[in-house]
Write a protein that holds these residues in place. Sequence first.
Motif, PDB file in Angstrom:
ATOM      1  N   GLY A   1       0.818  -1.206   0.000  1.00  0.00           N
ATOM      2  CA  GLY A   1       0.000   0.000   0.000  1.00  0.00           C
ATOM      3  C   GLY A   1       0.855   1.260   0.000  1.00  0.00           C
ATOM      4  O   GLY A   1       0.548   2.226  -0.712  1.00  0.00           O
ATOM      5  N   ILE A   2       1.900   1.242   0.818  1.00  0.00           N
ATOM      6  CA  ILE A   2       2.809   2.391   0.873  1.00  0.00           C
ATOM      7  C   ILE A   2       3.474   2.599  -0.486  1.00  0.00           C
ATOM      8  O   ILE A   2       3.593   3.722  -0.980  1.00  0.00           O
TER       9      ILE A   2
ATOM     10  N   LEU B   1       1.934   6.698  -6.779  1.00  0.00           N
ATOM     11  CA  LEU B   1       0.882   7.624  -7.214  1.00  0.00           C
ATOM     12  C   LEU B   1       1.307   9.071  -7.008  1.00  0.00           C
ATOM     13  O   LEU B   1       1.102   9.927  -7.875  1.00  0.00           O
ATOM     14  N   ILE B   2       1.945   9.341  -5.862  1.00  0.00           N
ATOM     15  CA  ILE B   2       2.421  10.697  -5.561  1.00  0.00           C
ATOM     16  C   ILE B   2       3.481  11.130  -6.571  1.00  0.00           C
ATOM     17  O   ILE B   2       3.461  12.253  -7.075  1.00  0.00           O
ATOM     18  N   LEU B   3       4.414  10.217  -6.892  1.00  0.00           N
ATOM     19  CA  LEU B   3       5.477  10.541  -7.850  1.00  0.00           C
ATOM     20  C   LEU B   3       4.908  10.792  -9.243  1.00  0.00           C
ATOM     21  O   LEU B   3       5.388  11.666  -9.973  1.00  0.00           O
TER      22      LEU B   3
ATOM     23  N   SER C   1       5.301  14.243 -11.190  1.00  0.00           N
ATOM     24  CA  SER C   1       5.964  14.327 -12.493  1.00  0.00           C
ATOM     25  C   SER C   1       5.122  15.094 -13.502  1.00  0.00           C
ATOM     26  O   SER C   1       5.652  15.776 -14.380  1.00  0.00           O
ATOM     27  N   ILE C   2       3.791  14.992 -13.353  1.00  0.00           N
ATOM     28  CA  ILE C   2       2.900  15.717 -14.258  1.00  0.00           C
ATOM     29  C   ILE C   2       2.879  17.204 -13.910  1.00  0.00           C
ATOM     30  O   ILE C   2       2.967  18.072 -14.767  1.00  0.00           O
ATOM     31  N   ILE C   3       2.774  17.496 -12.597  1.00  0.00           N
ATOM     32  CA  ILE C   3       2.702  18.884 -12.146  1.00  0.00           C
ATOM     33  C   ILE C   3       4.013  19.628 -12.395  1.00  0.00           C
ATOM     34  O   ILE C   3       4.029  20.790 -12.813  1.00  0.00           O
TER      35      ILE C   3
END
Length: 264
Positions: free
Chosen positions: A13-14, A20-22, A26-28
């Motif tokens: 899960g971690i 997901l955060i990365l 990367s998009i932002i």
Amino acid sequence: MTGILLAVGIVAGIGLLIGLILSIASIIMAVPKDEKAEAILEALPGANCGACGFSGCSGYAEALAKGKAEPGLCAPGGLACTKAVSEILGVETGSVEPKVAVVKCMGSLDHTTYKAEYSGIMSCAAAMKIGGGLTACSYGCMGLGDCEAACPYDAIHVNNGVAYVDGGKCRACTLCVKACPRGIIEIVPKKDMATVRCSNHDKGGVTRKLCDIGCIGCKKCEKACEQGAVKVTDFCAYVTPDLCTNCGACVEACPQHCITFFKG
């Protein structure tokens, strides 16, 4: 067993959360691509030689896209590349002067000798670290082929102890110039002219003992040139390409026969 599965689930899960955060980050934080620079990069030959004065093709493409460089600096790409880049930029295609590399030495084994037997790494750069090189002339070509290995166009080869450039294959990328530890390869305009094929700066008497085709700084070529294209500095002659009319006066005057007609 339940504890193990729980631990695995927590770790998975971690990992999923971090991934997901990365992905979101990367998009932002993504740096927007310069489409013009990308198109220019596609038009460049990809030699990454630095002949244009920038850090490879990508550096030149970025400078062109930002208006900080002019088309026509890519020697390997030639006129076709300049036209393609000019179309992308929406500017007129300027003139491109063809250039070619020339080895300023004719000291083959027929004209000079080695001062010592060399059995080290077959590299001019390596040989230079041992007593300043292996040839009797400390300015001449050592013939171990660093320039040949550096050329991506198969335009330069060593024959009888000295390197020669095939003008038909040379793209003036300057990689051979950078590879030569003695700095005796020069990029010149690809035109008919006279060229001094020697880089020796020793006094005439010393040069004669080292190489029977080396420049002795006698200035006969300089006196023979009515255009002022030939000058002798530090016992070695040099022809200024822009002033040379290829009349042949210096070639005829040279007692050492180290000035040759260069065919562009």
